[in-house]
Enzyme design. Sequence first.
Site, PDB file in Angstrom:
ATOM      1  CG  HIS A 208      -0.385   0.163   2.537  1.00  0.00           C
ATOM      2  ND1 HIS A 208      -0.229   1.400   3.131  1.00  0.00           N
ATOM      3  CD2 HIS A 208       0.076  -0.743   3.432  1.00  0.00           C
ATOM      4  CE1 HIS A 208       0.302   1.243   4.329  1.00  0.00           C
ATOM      5  NE2 HIS A 208       0.502  -0.040   4.536  1.00  0.00           N
ATOM      6  CG  ASP A 223       2.335   1.089   7.952  1.00  0.00           C
ATOM      7  OD1 ASP A 223       2.083   0.431   6.930  1.00  0.00           O
ATOM      8  OD2 ASP A 223       1.497   1.266   8.862  1.00  0.00           O
ATOM      9  CD  GLU A 257      -2.949  -1.471   4.896  1.00  0.00           C
ATOM     10  OE1 GLU A 257      -2.796  -2.497   5.583  1.00  0.00           O
ATOM     11  OE2 GLU A 257      -2.653  -0.332   5.329  1.00  0.00           O
ATOM     12  CD  GLU A 258      -1.945   2.396   7.252  1.00  0.00           C
ATOM     13  OE1 GLU A 258      -2.574   1.743   8.099  1.00  0.00           O
ATOM     14  OE2 GLU A 258      -0.705   2.409   7.193  1.00  0.00           O
ATOM     15  CG  ASP A 285       1.877  -3.296   5.027  1.00  0.00           C
ATOM     16  OD1 ASP A 285       2.577  -2.315   5.361  1.00  0.00           O
ATOM     17  OD2 ASP A 285       0.666  -3.380   5.279  1.00  0.00           O
ATOM     18  CG  HIS A 362      -0.736   3.498  12.255  1.00  0.00           C
ATOM     19  ND1 HIS A 362      -1.888   2.767  12.515  1.00  0.00           N
ATOM     20  CD2 HIS A 362      -0.288   3.043  11.064  1.00  0.00           C
ATOM     21  CE1 HIS A 362      -2.099   1.914  11.526  1.00  0.00           C
ATOM     22  NE2 HIS A 362      -1.138   2.072  10.638  1.00  0.00           N
TER      23      HIS A 362
END
Length: 399
Positions: A208, A223, A257-258, A285, A362
């Site tokens: 992603h 990420d 994707e998130e 990923d 994140h």
Amino acid sequence: MKRLIPFALLLLSPTAAFAEAEDKELWISLGSDALAPVSEAFAREGWSVPAPSLSKEDVVVIPVRESQLSRIAEVMHDRFNRCAGFVTFESRDEAEQSLVPASDASTRDLITYTIDNATTANCLIGQMTEANVRSTINSMAAYTTRYYTSSTGVSAANWLRSRWATLAAGRTDITSELFTHTAWAQPSVILTIRGTTLPNEVVVVGGHLDSISSGSTAPGADDNASGIASFTEVIRAAVACNYRPQRTVKFMGYAAEEVGLRGSKEIAAYHKNNGINVVGVLQLDMTNYRGTSADVGIVTDYTNSAQNTFLRNVINTYGAGITHVNTTCGYACSDHASWTNAGFAASIPHEAVVSQGNPYIHTTGDTIAKSGSTANHALKFSKIAAGFVAELAKGPTGP
């Protein structure tokens, strides 16, 4: 049905239609253990607590608003260290149907896995450098955010498409295109190398391209700029080696994707609904943070066991000492699950045992500095992806 469109036709920022779209109702499936924390977070925000419409075994389906997806993602990360930890659907029927097990990819007529294309694999691997992988990570992480509704998220996708097109310049058998999603602004990106003798059999390598953070910025270096960078180096090496695969190879950068695997879910459904014969999928990923002594954690749930064995053989053959162990997510933790749920064979080699992965994802701190400011670990996954493509798509290199 989605369409692949020429790069020039996509605007560089979200259209007014996206910007002014109403906060529509969506549906998500998530583990029943996460229902209480999500409900508590909704109550703290003053939102109506969602009531499950259906539950089966350890999974529940609940209604949400699109604006609530990022908050749910925060809960999943903070409470369970899950990314994203839920799957988003456009309708209640689609969400509830997802609880009915799809035909297991292990029951499909899989291809015969062999390790016999060393010349190609070694050429690809021999072309790879840490500096190239690091450059792509830094370019992707330089965007303020790659969130799927943001203008910079769209710009990042456009940059990636342009980068891949530049790498493939001069190859008429290679196309680099955007896959538009009608429900949000950010497109996915697909580069296709058409197969020579088995063009209707498709090998997919993806990861992603979006990012997410509860802070003001979301660099997403690990990420998942790292996964994108790892297989971008495979694309560059394929052109440098004049690689001509027998099977068609598609490299994919998924949008959204998130917020519930939304981009890959649409793409996997497109391939399934159009009868496209995808013979294998590799997901990258998070590839640049080494959280455990073993280099690679091979995820054994939501993946295909036969292809996982093939992947281990690829690593053992071409990994030059790369170590691997089995690990589990316990949920649909990345885009490989979209392909698995659509009935295709998928695998995901992770940067570490899942429970000991990068703690900075994140957050605004997901930078390459947390990986020692190098792409040494991500380069290992470039080599793994190169071996996977060489042995699954077959085909020679040339002058």
